[in-house]
Design a protein around this motif. Structure first.
Motif, PDB file in Angstrom:
ATOM      1  N   GLY A 177      24.515  19.164   6.425  1.00 17.65           N
ATOM      2  CA  GLY A 177      24.540  18.760   5.024  1.00 17.65           C
ATOM      3  C   GLY A 177      24.808  19.843   3.996  1.00 17.65           C
ATOM      4  O   GLY A 177      24.937  19.539   2.819  1.00 17.65           O
ATOM      5  N   LEU A 178      24.917  21.112   4.400  1.00 19.83           N
ATOM      6  CA  LEU A 178      25.123  22.184   3.435  1.00 19.83           C
ATOM      7  C   LEU A 178      26.558  22.701   3.510  1.00 19.83           C
ATOM      8  O   LEU A 178      27.200  22.668   4.546  1.00 19.83           O
ATOM      9  N   ASN A 179      27.037  23.208   2.376  1.00 18.72           N
ATOM     10  CA  ASN A 179      28.367  23.821   2.307  1.00 18.72           C
ATOM     11  C   ASN A 179      28.189  25.289   1.963  1.00 18.72           C
ATOM     12  O   ASN A 179      27.799  25.642   0.853  1.00 18.72           O
ATOM     13  N   LEU A 180      28.477  26.163   2.943  1.00 19.29           N
ATOM     14  CA  LEU A 180      28.253  27.606   2.765  1.00 19.29           C
ATOM     15  C   LEU A 180      29.547  28.381   3.004  1.00 19.29           C
ATOM     16  O   LEU A 180      29.571  29.396   3.692  1.00 19.29           O
ATOM     17  N   THR A 181      30.627  27.907   2.401  1.00 20.31           N
ATOM     18  CA  THR A 181      31.949  28.473   2.687  1.00 20.31           C
ATOM     19  C   THR A 181      32.170  29.857   2.077  1.00 20.31           C
ATOM     20  O   THR A 181      33.221  30.462   2.313  1.00 20.31           O
ATOM     21  N   ALA A 182      31.226  30.379   1.301  1.00 19.33           N
ATOM     22  CA  ALA A 182      31.369  31.745   0.799  1.00 19.33           C
ATOM     23  C   ALA A 182      31.249  32.758   1.926  1.00 19.33           C
ATOM     24  O   ALA A 182      31.734  33.879   1.828  1.00 19.33           O
ATOM     25  N   ALA A 183      30.590  32.357   3.019  1.00 19.20           N
ATOM     26  CA  ALA A 183      30.436  33.247   4.177  1.00 19.20           C
ATOM     27  C   ALA A 183      31.619  33.089   5.120  1.00 19.20           C
ATOM     28  O   ALA A 183      32.261  32.042   5.161  1.00 19.20           O
ATOM     29  N   ASN A 184      31.901  34.139   5.874  1.00 18.85           N
ATOM     30  CA  ASN A 184      32.887  34.015   6.948  1.00 18.85           C
ATOM     31  C   ASN A 184      32.360  34.600   8.261  1.00 18.85           C
ATOM     32  O   ASN A 184      33.117  34.843   9.184  1.00 18.85           O
ATOM     33  N   HIS A 185      31.035  34.818   8.310  1.00 17.59           N
ATOM     34  CA  HIS A 185      30.385  35.228   9.553  1.00 17.59           C
ATOM     35  C   HIS A 185      29.177  34.321   9.791  1.00 17.59           C
ATOM     36  O   HIS A 185      28.411  34.055   8.864  1.00 17.59           O
TER      37      HIS A 185
END
Length: 866
Positions: free
Chosen positions: A773-781
């Motif tokens: 349910g979360l969107n954490l697309t700022a990370a790439n690791h």
């Protein structure tokens, strides 16, 4: 004592300021500037152009100041700015000059023509909007920002070549007039008619000429005689006087349009073409052929022609159909340099590279007015190593069990090309692009082509020992690998093809330095960035026919790190430490210095990025890797004790109680693999007591250097706080944490902050609370610190980052503790994907309870522990 320093971090779309630890007592830190850049980066950058740059600025911050300063200068030098009231786009020449100034800093790979143009356009917007709001003239506005700014006037001086014998040059003064829609340039005499009756405006227009008249007898004479308002023919002598005074006129605010050859002509030089033919030997000490010629600008001169010029008076002379300035002192200097060069027996490759870089040379014979050009062989060599020409294709040995991607094959070819010519190599590919695989392909090829006669030594951080061992077993099973560690130091060079040891052992075990290794590889090469440490000196003392360094981060922010690595790979390439320090000190004024440095080191550094479109097209969007860790001594004791207790308990457990016992034991084994304190309930969590904590530090060190973002999942809520605290220490910045105890109403704000605030480097989540349910697309690791043996659950968690809106490839790090239940289940699922997809997806981890006692004890048994 370490101090905080402001550094600039460059991103694909811009930049931001961050802090870094500096060992220098003279570091720059300004909280107000830091906050301004955080709130409005381009407005802060624009303001920087009106300030005097502090000499203590870090290289990245100084580069940003350079961009803004050049922007403000371009406004002040725009003679039409009062009419147009709009800043002009940057010229291609200006963008190229700024590109050449790019320092070695975090994110430097993002700086390109388009990046610079975008930054310049943002500065244009800032100027245009601020000027409009001010309601002032451009001069009033600029002076209100910095009273020392001199705005160029609207008068132009033109000097052009004129094909007459007595007056070979022509002079004309013009001025700009018109409106914001159309600007015209007219002869200055037209201004008298245009401003007839408006004496004040005419005086304002001619104010720059009046200032020039006070400093120049020539312009004063033109003005008094009235010749300034008409076209004039000038003799060569008069033109020479005019050209020498151009800087005076420009300082007075007059725009000068003069022949390009005057601005671009270089001092007389001796050009040394080096390396036309293949040398007899290779390496930095290779003696290269050379050909020395004297040049004035781009015109070659013989010794006789130089001597003829010396017999004439100084000034402008027509040489081979081109006008040039004749300076007797400089001409005598190049004759002396030519004499010294002609007496030399040869030039080493090191001398040639040092001269190109501007380091000078230890050999005084090649000092002087020298420019070094690459001959055919040397130019061909450079074009091969920098990817401009195709390299010889190298096939991995037959024992290599993987298919290399295109860029990985190029990496293998490049490593062997450098080996062939006797140079060390820095493989600096982005994390996740497979440096280990490329190196194993190289080592397997050496084993295959030497029939097992080559011996390689790998020096790696202690936390990566088992990772290298497992990857070698997977991709190059024919390589005989021997790990050298504290409990197993005695070895014979004949017992293996590849020896793997730690930096600590390389420092303590003198035997390693007594062997002539075929290949020496150092992983996480930043470990030797400090040339004065005992560890660095010990590694540099190791002998090898070929040296290779691996790192996932470029050499950033401290050029001394680059020198130290270069000194390991190719001693002497960047001169002595003292020479390089002198070069570094001059970089602030020597804007071409960084470009020359890149020209020297780029052939020996191979770095590919996940953001590079030529690499992305050849990659999956999700890069998964196993991170193999080992148990500490304390973990081994606890693991063995738990295994013995389980063996006893299984003898009497039945039915539901047995199922509960197995699942509870599985949880306890996972806790021990995470950290002893996680199992015992202690709160100290010393990193040295857990292989996973040490491995996490290695990974996060690289992520922090690149200023990328990390999401870490653990299935244990109670582990979130210790991990968050540990990561805070690594990143030196507080991150975020989300678990079952986090109020639901706060979770959205945490996610929003993580995605929008570039300063937040990590988020630690419990698998159940943050897995969906979360969107954490700022990370790439993504790090899976402990494993939930249900691929569907793990993939669901990974998809918080790898989802629509993600613009970068995602690197997924799955931690596996060697010899434990973690490794055995991981191997089981990897080998039986159908079981993983069908059975486990439906039953979670309860499938383990269906094993009989013997199978269970085999599953939990600790393998390879001393």
């Amino acid at each position: 004592m370490a101090r905080e320093e402001l550094i600039a971090v460059f991103t694909p779309t811009g930049f931001y300021l961050d802090t870094a630890q500096s060992e220098s007592s003279k570091t720059y830190y300004n909280q107000e500037l830091f906050q301004h850049f955080r709130e409005a980066p381009f407005a802060a950058l624009y303001d920087l152009g009106f300030l005097t740059p502090d000499p203590l600025f870090s290289p990245g911050l100084a580069f940003l100041a350079d961009i803004s300063t050049e922007f403000v200068r371009s406004i002040a030098r725009d003679s039409d700015i009062e009419l147009t009231r709009r800043a002009k786009p940057a010229s291609p020449e200006m963008l190229l000059e700024l590109l050449h100034r790019t320092p070695y800093v975090t994110g430097m790979e993002h700086i390109s023509f388009d990046w610079l143009r975008g930054v310049w356009e943002n500065l244009q917007s800032e100027f245009n909007s601020q000027l409009e709001r001010s309601g002032k003239t451009v001069e009033e506005y600029l002076r209100s920002r910095n009273e020392s700014i001199e705005l160029v006037g609207r008068v132009f001086f033109h000097l052009v070549e004129h094909k007459t014998e007595n007056f070979p040059f022509a002079f004309l003064a013009t001025y700009s007039t018109g409106s914001s829609r159309k600007v015209n340039h007219l002869p200055l005499r037209r201004a008298i008619k245009e401003f007839e009756g408006d004496y004040d405006r005419l005086l304002t227009l001619l104010s720059t000429v009046n200032r020039a008249s006070e400093k120049s007898e020539m312009i004063a004479g033109f003005a008094q005689s009235g010749e300034l308002f008409s076209p004039l023919g000038l003799s060569a002598e008069e033109a020479y006087t005019f050209l020498r005074e151009v800087t005076i006129y420009e300082e007075c605010g007059i725009v000068c349009r003069i022949p390009d050859w005057w601005r671009t002509q270089a001092s007389p030089k001796v050009r040394l073409k080096v390396g036309e033919r293949t040398p007899a030997t290779l390496g930095l000490e290779a003696l290269l052929d050379f050909d020395a010629r004297a040049y004035l600008g781009d015109t070659q001169l013989s010794r006789e022609e130089i001597e003829a010029l010396l017999s004439e008076s100084e000034g402008l002379a027509l040489v081979k159909g081109r006008w040039m300035a004749v300076d007797h002192h400089k001409l005598r200097t190049i004759l002396q340099t030519l004499d010294k060069v002609e007496k030399m027996g040869g030039v080493t490759l090191a001398d040639a590279l040092h001269a190109q870089m501007g380091l000078g040379s230890s050999d005084s014979a090649v000092e002087g007015e020298l420019e070094v050009d690459n001959g055919t062989w040397l130019a061909s060599l450079r074009s091969r190593l920098t990817g401009q020409r195709k390299l010889t294709a190298i096939k991995p040995g037959r024992g290599f069990k993987a298919t290399l991607r295109g860029y990985q094959q190029h990496g293998l070819d490049w490593l062997f090309a450098l080996r062939e010519i006797g140079f060390g190599a820095l493989l600096a590919d982005d994390m996740g692009l497979g440096k280990t695989v490329q190196m194993l392909a190289y080592l397997e090829r050496r084993r295959s082509e030497t029939k097992g006669a080559a011996r390689a030594l790998l020096v790696v951080p202690a936390s990566l020992l088992h990772n290298w061992q497992r990857e070698a077993e997977r991709f190059a099973p024919k390589l005989r690998v021997r790990v050298i560690h504290t409990g197993n130091k005695a070895f014979s060079p004949k017992e293996a093809d590849v020896f793997i040891t730690t930096y600590g052992m390389a420092t303590r075990l003198e035997t390693l330095a007594e062997i002539d290794w075929d290949t020496l590889v150092i992983d996480e090469a930043q470990a030797i960035k400090n040339p004065s440490t005992r560890q660095t000196r010990a590694v540099k003392a190791l002998r090898a026919a070929h040296r290779v360094a691996l790192t996932g981060t470029p050499i950033e922010n401290r050029l001394a790190d680059l020198w130290s690595l270069s000194d390991f790979l190719n001693p002497g390439l960047l001169g002595t430490a003292r020479q390089f320090t002198g070069f570094e000190k001059n970089l602030r004024e020597d804007h071409a210095g960084y470009a020359r440095l890149r020209g020297i080191v780029n052939p020996f550094i191979l770095r590919r990025l996940k953001t590079d479109t030529s690499i992305i097209s050849d990659l999956p969007e999700k890069l998964e890797s196993r991170q193999y860790t080992s148990l500490s001594k304390k973990q081994v004791v606890l693991y063995q004790k738990l295994l013995a207790d389980l063996s006893t308990a299984l003898e009497i457990a039945e039915g539901i109680s047995r199922r509960g016992l197995v699942l509870a034991s599985l949880t306890k084994f996972k806790q021990i693999c995470n950290h002893p304190d996680h199992y015992t309930g202690q709160a100290e969590y010393k990193p040295a007591e857990s292989g996973k904590f040490l491995q996490l530090a290695e990974i996060c060190g690289t992520i922090h250097e690149k200023r990328e973002k990390l999401v870490l999942f653990t299935q244990f809520k109670e582990l979130c706080e210790p991990l968050s605290r540990y990561l805070h220490g690594i990143f030196a910045v507080e991150g975020l944490m989300l678990h079952g105890g986090t109020p639901v109403r706060s979770r959205g704000k945490l996610v929003e902050r993580f995605n929008q605030d570039e300063q937040v480097p990590f988020m630690v989540l419990s698998l159940k609370a943050g897995g969906t349910g979360l969107n954490l697309t700022a990370a790439n690791h993504v790090v899976h610190f402990d494993r939930w043996w249900n691929p569907a659950v793990e993939n669901q968690a990974t998809d918080r980052v790898f989802r629509i809106g993600q613009k970068r490839d995602v690197v997924v790090h799955k931690f596996v503790t060697t010899g434990t239940v973690e490794e055995k289940i991981d191997e089981m699922l990897s080998g039986k994907q159908a079981l993983a997809d069908a059975v486990i997806a439906a039953s979670g981890e309860t499938w383990i309870t269906e094993m009989d006692n013997r199978q269970l004890l085999d599953l939990f048994r600790l393998e390879g522990a001393a």
